[in-house]
Design an enzyme around this catalytic site. Structure first.
Site, PDB file in Angstrom:
ATOM      1  N   ARG A 174      20.675  46.428  44.763  1.00  0.00           N
ATOM      2  CA  ARG A 174      21.327  46.103  46.364  1.00  0.00           C
ATOM      3  C   ARG A 174      20.220  45.590  47.293  1.00  0.00           C
ATOM      4  O   ARG A 174      20.688  44.971  48.347  1.00  0.00           O
ATOM      5  CB  ARG A 174      21.754  47.626  46.831  1.00  0.00           C
ATOM      6  CG  ARG A 174      22.638  47.515  48.204  1.00  0.00           C
ATOM      7  CD  ARG A 174      23.613  48.458  48.187  1.00  0.00           C
ATOM      8  NE  ARG A 174      23.313  50.006  47.955  1.00  0.00           N
ATOM      9  CZ  ARG A 174      22.597  50.612  48.619  1.00  0.00           C
ATOM     10  NH1 ARG A 174      22.030  50.175  49.821  1.00  0.00           N
ATOM     11  NH2 ARG A 174      22.271  51.876  48.244  1.00  0.00           N
ATOM     12  N   TYR A 231      40.860  30.365  57.529  1.00  0.00           N
ATOM     13  CA  TYR A 231      41.520  30.922  56.495  1.00  0.00           C
ATOM     14  C   TYR A 231      42.263  32.157  56.620  1.00  0.00           C
ATOM     15  O   TYR A 231      41.653  32.966  57.566  1.00  0.00           O
ATOM     16  CB  TYR A 231      40.572  31.375  55.141  1.00  0.00           C
ATOM     17  CG  TYR A 231      40.652  32.238  54.198  1.00  0.00           C
ATOM     18  CD1 TYR A 231      41.912  32.019  53.301  1.00  0.00           C
ATOM     19  CD2 TYR A 231      40.082  33.309  54.051  1.00  0.00           C
ATOM     20  CE1 TYR A 231      42.191  33.042  52.354  1.00  0.00           C
ATOM     21  CE2 TYR A 231      40.454  34.423  53.270  1.00  0.00           C
ATOM     22  CZ  TYR A 231      41.514  34.110  52.380  1.00  0.00           C
ATOM     23  OH  TYR A 231      41.927  35.029  51.472  1.00  0.00           O
ATOM     24  N   ASP A 252      32.709  27.409  58.577  1.00  0.00           N
ATOM     25  CA  ASP A 252      32.952  27.756  57.262  1.00  0.00           C
ATOM     26  C   ASP A 252      32.973  26.358  56.367  1.00  0.00           C
ATOM     27  O   ASP A 252      33.984  25.619  56.790  1.00  0.00           O
ATOM     28  CB  ASP A 252      34.465  28.478  57.075  1.00  0.00           C
ATOM     29  CG  ASP A 252      34.864  28.792  55.688  1.00  0.00           C
ATOM     30  OD1 ASP A 252      34.381  28.149  54.467  1.00  0.00           O
ATOM     31  OD2 ASP A 252      35.444  29.935  55.347  1.00  0.00           O
ATOM     32  N   LYS A 291      34.946  29.212  45.200  1.00  0.00           N
ATOM     33  CA  LYS A 291      36.032  27.943  45.320  1.00  0.00           C
ATOM     34  C   LYS A 291      35.193  26.769  44.264  1.00  0.00           C
ATOM     35  O   LYS A 291      34.612  26.932  43.486  1.00  0.00           O
ATOM     36  CB  LYS A 291      36.280  27.494  46.733  1.00  0.00           C
ATOM     37  CG  LYS A 291      37.031  28.702  47.519  1.00  0.00           C
ATOM     38  CD  LYS A 291      38.428  29.302  46.788  1.00  0.00           C
ATOM     39  CE  LYS A 291      39.142  30.264  47.311  1.00  0.00           C
ATOM     40  NZ  LYS A 291      38.431  31.316  48.206  1.00  0.00           N
TER      41      LYS A 291
HETATM   42  C1  LIG Z   1      37.970  28.738  53.639  1.00  0.00           C
HETATM   43  C2  LIG Z   1      38.069  30.196  52.942  1.00  0.00           C
HETATM   44  N1  LIG Z   1      37.063  30.849  53.618  1.00  0.00           N
HETATM   45  C3  LIG Z   1      36.748  32.058  53.225  1.00  0.00           C
HETATM   46  C4  LIG Z   1      37.466  32.726  52.002  1.00  0.00           C
HETATM   47  C5  LIG Z   1      37.261  33.981  51.740  1.00  0.00           C
HETATM   48  O1  LIG Z   1      36.620  33.744  50.482  1.00  0.00           O
HETATM   49  P1  LIG Z   1      36.627  35.081  49.223  1.00  0.00           P
HETATM   50  O2  LIG Z   1      37.925  34.828  48.644  1.00  0.00           O
HETATM   51  O3  LIG Z   1      35.589  34.720  48.255  1.00  0.00           O
HETATM   52  O4  LIG Z   1      36.179  36.242  49.796  1.00  0.00           O
HETATM   53  C6  LIG Z   1      38.487  31.676  51.568  1.00  0.00           C
HETATM   54  C7  LIG Z   1      39.320  32.369  50.308  1.00  0.00           C
HETATM   55  O5  LIG Z   1      40.185  31.534  50.028  1.00  0.00           O
HETATM   56  C8  LIG Z   1      38.721  30.294  52.032  1.00  0.00           C
HETATM   57  O6  LIG Z   1      39.469  29.423  51.410  1.00  0.00           O
END
Ligand SMILES: Cc1ncc(COP(=O)(O)O)c(C=O)c1O
Length: 404
Positions: free
Chosen positions: A67, A121, A186, A211
């Site tokens: 961890r 998101y 992001d 992704k």
């Molecule tokens: C643009 C974006 N940011 C953050 C996330 C969250 O990521 P995670 O699903 O790996 O927790 C997603 C998930 O779809 C996303 O599309």
């Protein structure tokens, strides 16, 4: 590496692997240890303080406990930081865990106010809107950022291209509005292949590694790339909340980086072909794609981003038609997530953006399409038959409605 300034493809292949030859191996060893031998009590305590306090493991120190530190995770972090042009990477069990760690660090520092630009998101929107972690949010547009700042604002959050409508945000304008307040971007949709937000004034880059970076639909992971100072603030939060990346997932994510530039460019090329085809379809009201006419008024593709990416959205005008198209796809999988080698389609208002406030939710007719590595003509053929199938369903419904 031989050249002075290796290109992104070279770095993607080699980053985080500089010591492999000296180790006598060709690929990174996978260390699954959950705990590590301690040379003695005092040295163990010192190592614990070093890592729980936010530092990296020092040469020769025990890693103490997974961890706190894990070699394969550290390799992946180093590689991603290299690609993003940041000082440090900090990896997490998911993208949401990465965002949570930043928000908790802000709360811990007595700066719990967040200024955020929609769309984000759905999960990020939900986390901010609910204030679950002790933050409070002001939603604004880019021009409103400066006015939205308060004395305890700890973070400005933006996403570009944004999920799911592919809106683009001018990062230099965001940084100007934020003044000295840290900006989190992001970068999941663009990846460092197409956009490096730290070069445009961002403080922290966030990825859902799940992704494009991992890229094969078999890893759930998140990561931040930032300054050493911010990494030192974030690591203790990760250590204490335990949202760590598993070493096997770190291995797969690190391997995914090696083909990232190739995949992103190939998927982007197909996305462009598909966007043009969709734009010519009478049944499609709008194509939302940074490379489509009218979608990039500020001219950010070619300046901030080197290309429009491999995700697009199409507006079919109504929930019923969008749902029918998604459910009629055969080659393209109807599933959430994006950025993998196979094409995925999903209905944001009903799924990924379901928790978003109704007035900020994407239109009910919008579908998000993540374009994979299949032959683009095959994806087009599948979309064509799905649109036709949706038309047949619609005709049948109208006939039924007229009879009852
Ligand atoms: C643009 C974006 N940011 C953050 C996330 C969250 O990521 P995670 O699903 O790996 O927790 C997603 C998930 O779809 C996303 O599309």
């Amino acid at each position: 590496m031989t050249s002075q300034h290796p290109g992104v493809d070279t770095r993607a292949v080699h980053a985080g692997r500089a010591d492999l030859t000296a180790l006598g191996v060709h690929v990174p060893p996978i260390d699954l240890s959950s705990t590590y031998p301690l040379p003695d009590v005092e040295a163990g305590g010192e190592a614990y303080d070093q890592m729980a306090g936010g530092g990296e493991r020092l040469e020769g120190q025990s890693a103490v406990y997974q961890r706190l530190w894990s070699p394969g995770v550290a390799r992946f972090e180093e590689a991603l930081a290299d690609l993003e042009g940041g000082e440090a990477g900090v990896a997490f069990a998911s993208g949401m865990a990465a965002l949570s760690a930043v928000l908790l660090a802000c709360v811990g520092a007595g700066t719990p106010h967040v200024v955020a630009v929609r769309p984000l998101y759905g999960g990020s929107d939900h986390l901010l809107a609910t204030g679950l972690l002790g933050t409070r949010v002001t939603w604004t547009d880019v021009d409103g950022i400066a006015d939205a700042l308060e004395p305890d604002t700890g973070l400005v959050v933006v996403e570009t291209p944004a999920n799911p409508t592919l809106d683009l945000v001018d990062l230099r304008a965001v940084a100007r509005g934020a003044g000295g307040v840290p900006v989190l971007v992001d970068n999941t949709f663009a990846t460092p292949v197409l956009q490096r937000p730290l070069e445009h004034g961002a403080t922290i880059v966030l990825h859902s590694v799940t992704k494009f970076l991992a890229g094969h639909g078999d890893v759930l992971a998140g990561a931040l790339v930032t300054s050493d100072a911010w990494a030192e603030r974030i690591r203790p939060v990760r250590a204490v909340t335990g949202a760590v990346l598993h070493p096997l997932s770190a291995y797969l994510a690190h391997r995914g980086l090696q083909t990232l530039p190739l995949r992103v460019r190939a998927q982007q090329e197909s996305a462009q072909v598909i966007a043009w085809w969709l734009a010519g379809k009478a049944d499609v009201q709008r194509v939302l794609y940074p490379g489509a006419p009218g979608c990039d008024p500020a001219g950010l593709v070619g300046t901030q981003m080197s290309g429009p990416g491999a995700v697009l959205a199409l507006d079919l005008g109504s929930y019923r038609r969008a749902a029918a198209v998604a459910q009629s796809c055969r080659l393209v999988t109807h599933a959430v997530s994006l950025g993998g080698v196979d094409s995925l389609v999903q209905h944001p208002a009903a799924l990924t953006h379901r928790p978003v406030a109704e007035d900020a939710r994407p239109a009910a007719g919008i579908l998000r399409l993540s374009v994979g590595l299949e032959t683009p003509e095959d994806i087009i053929a599948d979309l064509e038959q799905a649109i036709l199938a949706a038309n047949v369903l619609e005709d049948q419904r109208q006939e039924h409605d007229s009879l009852v």
